[in-house]
Design a protein around this motif. Sequence first.
Motif, short mmCIF file in Angstrom:
data_model
loop_
_atom_site.label_atom_id
_atom_site.label_comp_id
_atom_site.label_asym_id
_atom_site.label_seq_id
_atom_site.Cartn_x
_atom_site.Cartn_y
_atom_site.Cartn_z
N THR A 89 24.97 68.20 -5.12
CA THR A 89 26.13 67.44 -4.65
C THR A 89 26.23 67.55 -3.13
O THR A 89 25.59 68.40 -2.51
N LYS A 90 27.05 66.71 -2.56
CA LYS A 90 27.24 66.75 -1.10
C LYS A 90 27.96 68.02 -0.67
O LYS A 90 27.90 68.39 0.49
N THR A 91 28.63 68.71 -1.61
CA THR A 91 29.28 69.98 -1.28
C THR A 91 28.29 71.15 -1.36
O THR A 91 28.66 72.27 -1.07
N GLY A 92 27.05 70.87 -1.78
CA GLY A 92 26.03 71.91 -1.85
C GLY A 92 25.88 72.57 -3.21
O GLY A 92 25.04 73.45 -3.38
N LYS A 93 26.68 72.16 -4.18
CA LYS A 93 26.57 72.75 -5.52
C LYS A 93 25.42 72.09 -6.28
O LYS A 93 25.12 70.91 -6.07
N VAL A 94 24.81 72.86 -7.18
CA VAL A 94 23.72 72.36 -8.00
C VAL A 94 24.13 72.41 -9.46
O VAL A 94 24.66 73.43 -9.92
N TYR A 95 23.90 71.31 -10.18
CA TYR A 95 24.15 71.23 -11.61
C TYR A 95 22.84 70.87 -12.29
O TYR A 95 22.10 70.02 -11.79
N THR A 96 22.57 71.52 -13.40
CA THR A 96 21.31 71.28 -14.09
C THR A 96 21.55 70.53 -15.39
O THR A 96 22.66 70.49 -15.92
N GLY A 97 20.47 69.95 -15.89
CA GLY A 97 20.51 69.27 -17.17
C GLY A 97 19.15 69.26 -17.80
O GLY A 97 18.13 69.35 -17.12
N CYS A 98 19.14 69.17 -19.11
CA CYS A 98 17.90 69.01 -19.87
C CYS A 98 18.15 67.93 -20.91
O CYS A 98 19.29 67.58 -21.19
N ASN A 99 17.07 67.38 -21.45
CA ASN A 99 17.27 66.40 -22.50
C ASN A 99 17.61 67.11 -23.80
O ASN A 99 17.12 68.19 -24.09
N ILE A 100 18.50 66.48 -24.56
CA ILE A 100 19.00 67.05 -25.81
C ILE A 100 18.89 65.95 -26.86
O ILE A 100 19.59 64.94 -26.79
N GLU A 101 18.00 66.15 -27.82
CA GLU A 101 17.75 65.14 -28.83
C GLU A 101 18.62 65.34 -30.06
O GLU A 101 19.15 66.42 -30.30
N CYS A 102 18.74 64.24 -30.81
CA CYS A 102 19.55 64.21 -32.02
C CYS A 102 18.78 63.42 -33.07
O CYS A 102 18.09 62.46 -32.74
N ALA A 103 18.91 63.81 -34.34
CA ALA A 103 18.19 63.12 -35.41
C ALA A 103 18.53 61.63 -35.45
O ALA A 103 17.68 60.81 -35.77
N SER A 104 19.75 61.26 -35.13
CA SER A 104 20.07 59.83 -34.97
C SER A 104 19.85 59.54 -33.49
O SER A 104 20.69 59.80 -32.66
N TYR A 105 18.68 59.04 -33.17
CA TYR A 105 18.18 58.97 -31.79
C TYR A 105 19.20 58.48 -30.76
O TYR A 105 19.16 58.89 -29.61
N GLY A 106 20.11 57.62 -31.16
CA GLY A 106 21.10 57.11 -30.22
C GLY A 106 22.01 58.20 -29.65
O GLY A 106 22.61 58.02 -28.61
N GLY A 107 22.09 59.32 -30.34
CA GLY A 107 22.91 60.43 -29.87
C GLY A 107 22.20 61.32 -28.86
O GLY A 107 22.77 62.29 -28.36
#
Length: 140
Positions: A32-50
């Motif tokens: 972010t512009k404030t210098g904070k870092v947020y992470t993410g990973c992909n998270i799968e679901c059996a009903s692919y749309g989720g």
Amino acid sequence: MEYKELIKIAKLAQEKAYVPYSNFPVGAALLTKTGKVYTGCNIECASYGGTNCAERTAIFKAVSEGEREIEAIAVVGDPNQYTFPCGICRQVIVEYGKKIKLIIGKTEDDYQVFTIEDLLPHSFTPEDLEKAKGSCCNDL
């Protein structure tokens, strides 16, 4: 923050991916512009749309903490090829600005840098909605 460091953080997030169906883990690290870092990973679901992508996971975490100004997002996937954000992720990213930097990395030393505008030219943004107020579809 250096891009190499952001890629390193994205690789750590990638290790947390839940991908029992695709076996294709992706990690993201958002600065972010404030210098904070947020992470993410992909998270799968059996009903692919989720299923949720790494980029959107990181964005939603940042936004849920009150952050709205994104400086950059590093994305890592297969170390043998560049893993670019999908179309939905590109649309979500551009919601927060056309100049956001995307660092697409194979490794900490092998990466490319783009703006979201490079990857999603002629995008539909909040500004387009603002311009359309009073002129679109009012006669229907």
